[in-house]
Design a protein around this motif. Structure first.
Motif, PDB file in Angstrom:
ATOM      1  N   ASN A  87       0.887  -1.165   0.014  1.00 15.52           N
ATOM      2  CA  ASN A  87      -0.108  -0.086  -0.078  1.00 15.52           C
ATOM      3  C   ASN A  87       0.824   1.176  -0.070  1.00 15.52           C
ATOM      4  N   TYR A  97      -5.476   9.499   1.194  1.00 15.62           N
ATOM      5  CA  TYR A  97      -5.947   8.372  -0.098  1.00 15.62           C
ATOM      6  C   TYR A  97      -5.018   7.085   0.019  1.00 15.62           C
ATOM      7  N   SER A  99      -3.600   3.433  -1.949  1.00 12.57           N
ATOM      8  CA  SER A  99      -3.695   2.663  -3.013  1.00 12.57           C
ATOM      9  C   SER A  99      -3.171   1.202  -2.421  1.00 12.57           C
ATOM     10  N   TYR A 110      -8.310   1.489  -4.233  1.00 12.26           N
ATOM     11  CA  TYR A 110      -7.977   2.728  -3.695  1.00 12.26           C
ATOM     12  C   TYR A 110      -8.950   3.066  -2.461  1.00 12.26           C
ATOM     13  N   CYS A 127     -14.255   2.857  -0.701  1.00 11.76           N
ATOM     14  CA  CYS A 127     -13.111   2.086  -1.060  1.00 11.76           C
ATOM     15  C   CYS A 127     -13.640   1.603  -2.730  1.00 11.76           C
ATOM     16  N   VAL A 130      -9.574   0.970  -9.045  1.00 10.51           N
ATOM     17  CA  VAL A 130      -8.822   1.995  -9.899  1.00 10.51           C
ATOM     18  C   VAL A 130      -8.746   1.461 -11.240  1.00 10.51           C
ATOM     19  N   SER A 140       2.450  -0.412  -5.952  1.00 12.55           N
ATOM     20  CA  SER A 140       1.995   0.939  -6.358  1.00 12.55           C
ATOM     21  C   SER A 140       2.395   2.152  -5.629  1.00 12.55           C
ATOM     22  N   ILE A 142       1.464   6.386  -4.772  1.00 12.89           N
ATOM     23  CA  ILE A 142       0.197   7.487  -4.876  1.00 12.89           C
ATOM     24  C   ILE A 142       0.819   8.822  -4.518  1.00 12.89           C
ATOM     25  N   ILE A 152      -1.684   7.679  -9.346  1.00  5.81           N
ATOM     26  CA  ILE A 152      -1.147   6.493  -9.125  1.00  5.81           C
ATOM     27  C   ILE A 152      -0.433   5.785 -10.331  1.00  5.81           C
ATOM     28  N   TRP A 188     -11.739   7.158 -12.831  1.00 10.16           N
ATOM     29  CA  TRP A 188     -10.252   7.363 -13.062  1.00 10.16           C
ATOM     30  C   TRP A 188      -9.941   7.309 -14.580  1.00 10.16           C
TER      31      TRP A 188
END
Length: 289
Positions: A87, A97, A99, A110, A127, A130, A140, A142, A152, A188
């Motif tokens: 994360n 935020y 991810s 996310y 939640c 993405v 990932s 962010i 991201i 997104w």
């Protein structure tokens, strides 16, 4: 008093019997002097804290307060299946935020903090997915864009993809479907940065320049682990540094180390990009700029 020991009498003069003293007594004398000295120091110290009336003075103590100790409160954000690995977090316009990887669905998710009415985390978070295309988000990073929106960069099918939050209904249709609702993801905009299906490219960190362009630390997880810096330029001129990989024309790539992994990036006060990374062959941390 003095102590004597090891007393002997010379055999040639038995009538005089004059003892021969061996110097233990002088050491006892020195010890007594030290004891009396310490006692005197104690008396003087006590007198220094007495006023004329003989009453002990109140000793003044100055307390310097340090920063308050942070007390963390933990709570569950999302527990729908096997979720949460690899994360990353960013605070944007007062909201958090996050991810993270959904291992159950093999997708990037996310979460955003809300005051109430959220769909996860006891109503304190919203939640969602993405990118609903296959095998996305194993790693990932962010960050905040120049317009105060989350962006991201993430691993996808051995390559790298980029997603920008644009708000419900404004997506570019390239993010696939939500695997739970089977509806198109529309909040997104997603695009491929690197298409590389031979082996994994892992994303470890992201930083955004003052111009709003992201720079990303990426490494190729095959020995000896090559470390790359991937940057958004918007120039329309492809500059790939990975053999056999196709790169988005709006992004550039350069090799930082042919034996590096787990990079972290940041700009210094002169707006120069710095990258720290791990070099496994030496079990050492390096810095590049």
């Amino acid at each position: 008093f003095f102590m004597f020991d090891n007393v002997s009498y010379p055999s040639e003069s038995p009538e005089k019997k004059i003892p021969e003293r061996v110097g233990v007594g002088k050491f006892s004398f020195v010890a007594l002097v030290l004891v009396f000295s310490l006692f005197a120091v104690g008396i003087l110290t006590y007198l220094r804290i007495l006023d004329l009336s003989g009453v002990p003075k109140e000793i003044s103590v100055t307390t310097v307060e340090g920063p308050a100790l942070q007390v963390f409160e933990s709570g569950t954000l999302d527990e729908a299946g096997e979720v949460g690995s690899n994360n990353s977090i960013a605070v944007i316009d007062g909201k958090s935020y996050v991810s993270y990887y959904d291992d159950t669905n093999n997708k990037l998710k996310y979460a955003v903090s809300v005051n109430e009415g959220g769909n996860c985390g006891g109503g304190k978070w919203n939640c969602g997915f993405v990118d609903g295309t296959s095998n996305t988000g194993l790693t990932s990073a962010i960050a905040k864009s120049s317009d105060q929106k989350p962006m991201i960069v993430y691993a996808a099918n051995g390559g790298v993809r980029f997603a920008r939050f644009v708000g419900e209904g404004n997506g570019n249709g390239q993010c696939g479907k939500d695997p739970v609702t089977d509806q198109q993801i529309t909040s997104w905009s997603c695009e491929a940065v690197y298409s590389f299906n031979q082996s994994a490219l892992y994303v470890t960190d992201i930083v955004v320049s003052s111009a709003g362009n992201p720079s990303v630390a990426v490494y190729h997880n095959v020995s000896p682990r090559t470390l790359y810096l991937v940057q958004y330029t918007g120039s329309g001129a492809e500059t790939s540094c990975i053999s056999g990989a196709g790169i988005n024309i709006n992004w550039s790539c350069e090799t930082v180390s042919d034996n590096g992994a787990l990079g972290s990036v940041s700009f210094d006060e002169s707006n120069v990009l710095n990258m720290s990374f791990y070099r496994g062959s030496e079990d050492a941390v390096y810095i590049a700029k």
